[in-house]
Design an enzyme around this catalytic site. Structure first.
Site, PDB file in Angstrom:
ATOM      1  N   PRO A  84       7.708  -4.432   4.073  1.00  0.00           N
ATOM      2  CA  PRO A  84       8.183  -4.033   2.671  1.00  0.00           C
ATOM      3  C   PRO A  84       7.164  -4.401   1.762  1.00  0.00           C
ATOM      4  CG  PRO A  84       9.269  -5.977   3.313  1.00  0.00           C
ATOM      5  CD  PRO A  84       8.367  -5.615   4.393  1.00  0.00           C
ATOM      6  N   GLY A  85       7.096  -3.149   0.794  1.00  0.00           N
ATOM      7  CA  GLY A  85       5.967  -3.536  -0.407  1.00  0.00           C
ATOM      8  C   GLY A  85       6.792  -3.595  -1.708  1.00  0.00           C
ATOM      9  N   TYR A 107       1.653   9.490 -10.104  1.00  0.00           N
ATOM     10  CA  TYR A 107       2.915  10.016  -9.371  1.00  0.00           C
ATOM     11  C   TYR A 107       3.921  10.867 -10.146  1.00  0.00           C
ATOM     12  CZ  TYR A 107       0.844   6.385  -6.206  1.00  0.00           C
ATOM     13  OH  TYR A 107       0.072   5.611  -5.420  1.00  0.00           O
ATOM     14  N   CYS A 133      -7.893   7.783 -24.168  1.00  0.00           N
ATOM     15  CA  CYS A 133      -8.220   9.198 -24.545  1.00  0.00           C
ATOM     16  C   CYS A 133      -8.121  10.074 -23.242  1.00  0.00           C
ATOM     17  CB  CYS A 133      -9.552   9.170 -25.059  1.00  0.00           C
ATOM     18  SG  CYS A 133      -9.884   8.291 -26.517  1.00  0.00           S
TER      19      CYS A 133
HETATM   20  C1  LIG Z   1       2.004   0.643   1.571  1.00  0.00           C
HETATM   21  C2  LIG Z   1       2.209   0.362   2.924  1.00  0.00           C
HETATM   22  C3  LIG Z   1       3.515  -0.352   3.033  1.00  0.00           C
HETATM   23  C4  LIG Z   1       4.381  -0.584   2.004  1.00  0.00           C
HETATM   24  O1  LIG Z   1       4.925   0.254   1.266  1.00  0.00           O
HETATM   25  P1  LIG Z   1       6.103   0.311   0.080  1.00  0.00           P
HETATM   26  O2  LIG Z   1       6.524   1.645  -0.158  1.00  0.00           O
HETATM   27  O3  LIG Z   1       5.198  -0.426  -0.949  1.00  0.00           O
HETATM   28  O4  LIG Z   1       7.192  -0.458   0.685  1.00  0.00           O
HETATM   29  C5  LIG Z   1       4.065  -0.736   4.367  1.00  0.00           C
HETATM   30  N1  LIG Z   1       3.164  -0.316   5.308  1.00  0.00           N
HETATM   31  C6  LIG Z   1       2.036   0.178   5.468  1.00  0.00           C
HETATM   32  C7  LIG Z   1       1.246   0.779   6.486  1.00  0.00           C
HETATM   33  C8  LIG Z   1       1.581   0.769   3.862  1.00  0.00           C
HETATM   34  O5  LIG Z   1       0.296   1.135   3.921  1.00  0.00           O
END
Ligand SMILES: *Cc1c(COP(=O)(O)O)cnc(C)c1O
Length: 411
Positions: free
Chosen positions: A290-291, A332, A360
């Site tokens: 998770p990110g 995005y 700008c």
């Molecule tokens: C960016 C990335 C994530 C995290 O993605 P999120 O949308 O931020 O949860 C997980 N695995 C890989 C390989 C990524 O490149």
């Protein structure tokens, strides 16, 4: 309980003069988080902002989902127990990121609970979402591993204390130098392509260590998201084609001294609900990556209203923050909720505004067609869900400084 706001990091101030030689970037490679954290950069500034417990609206929410940012009945926005307006008055007057440390903890705990019973599972936090050093240290302390997409992220993760055996090095363009560090440190490495495999083998030989590899499979699913963030479909630059899978299995087997196949990796797979059964029935180790779901909702970008204008057909709220500090809406077309931090005067007219910065570029907007009470000059305006892919994508375009980051710690 006294809430405190701490300075998480600080952009370097502008050099006294700008007459640096052009070959030398006055903004260092890591303007916010140097790999060697100097005391100065990470010095905690306790702002000793008093908690307003009696007005804490979060306390009335159900304990199962508690969010850090709440508008209290007095019309003010709070981060945990702290009035955002009070923080704005204490810190220097420019856009800044405001995080809630307790929210980060709650988000990790939610994942930990969801993974209960799956032994050896790893929550691999995707560092590219937010690489603030203190946040990394906090996530590490909570037990997370790390997902890395560059050699610098790998070095930063190691410096933050992440266990290398809980780290996964990912990417379609990993370079040999970085792979050598990965091999030396013993992190998991994903195989993305034929040339990637070649480089990993070479890195293993140079490092004199066998590398634990996973095959990055392209699941070929359409996640129904913005094309720029879709990574798991046929047209993607990431991963291995299904038809080539056997070739890769054979290639890994052909290098028993350099590679050990320990798993498969896919990003944006579709059958999330079936994962638990699969993992338990086959006795697998699960690594999730998770990110944004760990960090996005823990933060907002706090801005000041510079003024309000109209071009005859459209109304604009112009703020000091911009696409330089937060580019997701421009890049995005991301929607990020926007609100004012203080109650509007009763006579303020509610209108529809585009919320724009001073950069700008016509693409410099934080939100389009937002209904807001006409704000007075200097009013605080926040852009929510700004914890992921915001500070980590911030630039110095127009020579804007990367914003400072603060967090509310509740302790
Ligand atoms: C960016 C990335 C994530 C995290 O993605 P999120 O949308 O931020 O949860 C997980 N695995 C890989 C390989 C990524 O490149």
């Amino acid at each position: 309980m006294a809430a405190a706001t701490h300075l998480l990091s600080h952009s370097p101030s502008l050099p006294k003069t700008l007459n640096h030689p052009l070959t030398q970037n006055p903004f260092s490679k890591f303007p916010i988080l140097p790999l060697k954290p100097s005391q100065n950069v990470f010095k905690r500034h306790s702002l000793s902002i008093k908690a307003v417990l009696s007005q804490n609206p979060a306390k009335t929410l159900t304990p199962t989902f508690q969010h850090c940012f709440t508008k209290s009945p007095d019309g003010f926005l709070y981060c945990e127990d702290t009035k955002v307006q009070d923080i704005m008055e204490k810190v220097e007057k420019r856009p800044f990121y405001l995080y809630s440390k307790p929210q980060i903890t709650r988000n990790v705990e939610a994942y930990t609970e969801a993974l209960e019973g799956l032994k050896n599972s790893i929550i691999g936090y995707a560092i590219k979402a937010n690489n603030n050093f203190k946040i990394l240290q906090h996530l590490k302390k909570l037990g997370c591993g790390a997902v890395l997409v560059s050699g610098n992220e790998l070095e930063l993760a190691l410096r933050a204390g992440f266990d290398p055996t809980k780290c996964i090095f990912n990417g379609n363009g990993k370079i040999l130098e970085d792979l050598i560090i990965a091999a030396q440190e013993g992190v998991f490495v994903n195989v993305d392509s034929e040339f990637d495999l070649e480089n990993i083998v070479a890195a293993a030989r140079i490092a004199g260590r066998k590398v634990n590899v996973l095959l990055r499979i392209n699941p070929d699913v359409d996640p129904q998201v913005h094309p720029y963030v879709a990574t798991g479909n046929k047209n993607s630059k990431f991963g291995i084609r299904n038809e080539k899978l056997q070739w890769f299995l054979d290639a890994v087997k052909a290098h028993p001294n350099e590679l050990k196949l320990v798993g498969a990796h896919c990003h944006l797979g579709s059958t999330i609900t079936k994962v638990r059964e699969l993992v338990l029935s086959r006795n697998l180790n699960l690594i999730i990556e998770p990110g944004r779901s760990l960090i996005a909702n823990t933060c907002c970008l706090v801005n000041h209203v510079t003024g309000v204008k109209t071009n005859g057909t459209k109304n604009f709220v112009v703020i000091d923050g911009s696409m330089a500090e937060l580019i997701r809406p421009s890049l995005y077309d991301a929607y990020q909720h926007i609100e004012l931090v203080s109650p509007a005067p009763p006579d303020a007219e509610v209108s529809t505004f585009d919320v724009v910065g001073p950069v700008c570029e016509s693409a410099d907007f934080l939100g389009k067609e937002r209904k807001l009470p006409t704000p007075a000059k200097g009013t605080g305006l926040v852009v929510h869900d700004a914890g992921a892919y915001c500070m980590s994508m911030a630039s110095t375009y127009n020579l804007k400084m990367r914003p400072p980051e603060y967090w509310v710690t509740n302790c």
